[in-house]
Design a protein around this motif. Structure first.
Motif, PDB file in Angstrom:
ATOM      1  N   TYR A 208       0.801  -1.221   0.000  1.00 26.58           N
ATOM      2  CA  TYR A 208       0.000   0.000   0.000  1.00 26.58           C
ATOM      3  C   TYR A 208       0.839   1.279   0.000  1.00 26.58           C
ATOM      4  CZ  TYR A 208      -4.197  -2.743   0.718  1.00 26.58           C
ATOM      5  OH  TYR A 208      -5.240  -3.621   0.545  1.00 26.58           O
ATOM      6  N   ARG A 209       2.140   1.154  -0.059  1.00 24.40           N
ATOM      7  CA  ARG A 209       3.008   2.328   0.000  1.00 24.40           C
ATOM      8  C   ARG A 209       2.711   3.307  -1.131  1.00 24.40           C
ATOM      9  NH1 ARG A 209       7.592   4.249   2.279  1.00 24.40           N
ATOM     10  NH2 ARG A 209       8.936   5.510   0.961  1.00 24.40           N
ATOM     11  N   LYS A 210       2.416   2.798  -2.329  1.00 23.30           N
ATOM     12  CA  LYS A 210       2.141   3.687  -3.463  1.00 23.30           C
ATOM     13  C   LYS A 210       0.895   4.547  -3.202  1.00 23.30           C
ATOM     14  CE  LYS A 210      -0.260   0.078  -6.148  1.00 23.30           C
ATOM     15  NZ  LYS A 210      -0.002  -1.020  -5.187  1.00 23.30           N
ATOM     16  N   HIS A 211      -0.074   4.000  -2.457  1.00 23.79           N
ATOM     17  CA  HIS A 211      -1.262   4.776  -2.116  1.00 23.79           C
ATOM     18  C   HIS A 211      -0.918   5.875  -1.106  1.00 23.79           C
ATOM     19  CE1 HIS A 211      -2.799   0.822  -3.475  1.00 23.79           C
ATOM     20  NE2 HIS A 211      -3.783   1.538  -3.989  1.00 23.79           N
ATOM     21  N   TYR A 212      -0.078   5.523  -0.138  1.00 24.66           N
ATOM     22  CA  TYR A 212       0.350   6.517   0.840  1.00 24.66           C
ATOM     23  C   TYR A 212       1.151   7.633   0.163  1.00 24.66           C
ATOM     24  CZ  TYR A 212      -0.633   2.531   3.946  1.00 24.66           C
ATOM     25  OH  TYR A 212      -1.218   1.477   4.578  1.00 24.66           O
ATOM     26  N   LYS A 213       1.949   7.253  -0.835  1.00 30.22           N
ATOM     27  CA  LYS A 213       2.733   8.249  -1.555  1.00 30.22           C
ATOM     28  C   LYS A 213       1.832   9.188  -2.346  1.00 30.22           C
ATOM     29  CE  LYS A 213       6.685   8.467  -2.306  1.00 30.22           C
ATOM     30  NZ  LYS A 213       7.719   9.367  -1.741  1.00 30.22           N
ATOM     31  N   LEU A 214       0.769   8.664  -2.920  1.00 28.16           N
ATOM     32  CA  LEU A 214      -0.176   9.527  -3.634  1.00 28.16           C
ATOM     33  C   LEU A 214      -0.808  10.540  -2.694  1.00 28.16           C
ATOM     34  CD1 LEU A 214      -1.991   7.019  -6.036  1.00 28.16           C
ATOM     35  CD2 LEU A 214      -0.445   8.892  -6.684  1.00 28.16           C
ATOM     36  N   LEU A 215      -1.139  10.106  -1.495  1.00 25.35           N
ATOM     37  CA  LEU A 215      -1.672  11.027  -0.497  1.00 25.35           C
ATOM     38  C   LEU A 215      -0.619  12.069  -0.123  1.00 25.35           C
ATOM     39  CD1 LEU A 215      -3.599   8.485   1.752  1.00 25.35           C
ATOM     40  CD2 LEU A 215      -4.619  10.387   0.477  1.00 25.35           C
ATOM     41  N   GLU A 216       0.637  11.647  -0.044  1.00 20.55           N
ATOM     42  CA  GLU A 216       1.713  12.580   0.247  1.00 20.55           C
ATOM     43  C   GLU A 216       1.819  13.655  -0.829  1.00 20.55           C
ATOM     44  OE1 GLU A 216       5.803  11.644   2.092  1.00 20.55           O
ATOM     45  OE2 GLU A 216       6.140  11.462  -0.072  1.00 20.55           O
ATOM     46  N   TYR A 217       1.781  13.229  -2.103  1.00 20.35           N
ATOM     47  CA  TYR A 217       1.850  14.192  -3.204  1.00 20.35           C
ATOM     48  C   TYR A 217       0.647  15.142  -3.188  1.00 20.35           C
ATOM     49  CZ  TYR A 217       5.325  10.929  -5.107  1.00 20.35           C
ATOM     50  OH  TYR A 217       6.410  10.113  -5.292  1.00 20.35           O
ATOM     51  N   SER A 218      -0.521  14.580  -2.822  1.00 14.59           N
ATOM     52  CA  SER A 218      -1.745  15.384  -2.871  1.00 14.59           C
ATOM     53  C   SER A 218      -1.740  16.526  -1.872  1.00 14.59           C
ATOM     54  CB  SER A 218      -2.971  14.498  -2.614  1.00 14.59           C
ATOM     55  OG  SER A 218      -3.079  14.143  -1.231  1.00 14.59           O
ATOM     56  N   CYS A 219      -0.866  16.444  -0.853  1.00 14.82           N
ATOM     57  CA  CYS A 219      -0.848  17.491   0.174  1.00 14.82           C
ATOM     58  C   CYS A 219       0.505  18.184   0.248  1.00 14.82           C
ATOM     59  CB  CYS A 219      -1.209  16.898   1.533  1.00 14.82           C
ATOM     60  SG  CYS A 219      -1.811  18.130   2.709  1.00 14.82           S
TER      61      CYS A 219
END
Length: 223
Positions: free
Chosen positions: A43-54
């Motif tokens: 799930y790291r790629k999903h967490y990274k997307l959230l990181e980019y989004s903020c």
């Protein structure tokens, strides 16, 4: 320099050292518990997307781009105040991180996008403070529609949890980010820039002629 040497050099009080140790242990236990259901690598790629989004840069870029692309005098006040809020968030978080200088979790991968200076430190979480500030701005200041506020609430919660599961922050860092976000939202509502001020700033920065006649220096939302 070891953690023990650094703590000694900075004269961290013993009760605070104990609190930070508990925070590290609880954070580690939280990550282990969650990862039994949501494997970190998967799930790291999903967490990274959230990181980019903020991330701060996309928010600044999109806010400025929306100002120029939409170019609506009725929106300038909201857009300028949002930019003011983003700027305030970056300044407060950078100053606090530089003062506190808490290291990120030892198992954090140093792969965060475009980090500089105080971003090396952990307390408080700038991503969380920004997410909460945007949620407060949307729901409490401009009072947007329910579904947008609900979406932003889910997004802000997801960003907060993902910061821990990415090993970027400890639980106290995220809690600190939540507090900072609400404080920033409260400050924006009390330092709200009037429509006249917003139009003047846009005109000053763009050299575009705007109709400033008859505008009163009214300050709208103070909750």
């Amino acid at each position: 320099m070891s953690d023990k040497t650094e703590r000694s050099k900075r004269n961290v009080p013993v009760p605070l050292q104990k609190l930070l140790a508990i925070d590290k242990a609880v954070t580690h236990q939280f990550c282990c518990t969650v990862e039994r259901t949501l494997p970190g690598l998967q799930y790291r790629k999903h967490y990274k997307l959230l990181e980019y989004s903020c991330h701060a840069l996309p928010w600044f870029f999109c806010s400025i781009a929306a100002l120029w692309l939409l170019w609506n005098e009725e929106l300038f006040q909201t857009q300028v105040n949002l930019l003011f809020g983003l700027t305030l968030d970056c300044i407060l978080i950078a100053l606090t991180k530089a003062a506190v200088r808490r290291r990120r979790p030892f198992n954090n991968d140093d792969d965060m996008l475009l980090t500089v200076g105080a971003d090396a430190y952990s307390f408080p979480s700038g991503h969380v403070s920004r997410a909460i500030m945007v949620l407060y701005f949307t729901s409490q200041i401009i009072k947007s529609n329910f579904f947008l506020c609900l979406f932003l609430a889910i997004w802000a919660f997801s960003v907060s949890v993902s910061r821990i599961l990415l090993k970027r922050h400890h639980l106290l860092d995220v809690a600190g980010g939540v507090v900072f976000g609400f404080v920033e939202g409260w400050l924006i509502s009390h330092l709200w820039l009037s429509k006249a001020t917003a139009l003047w700033l846009v005109q000053y920065l763009s050299d575009e002629a705007l109709n400033l006649e008859g505008l009163q220096d009214d300050v709208d939302p103070i909750d």
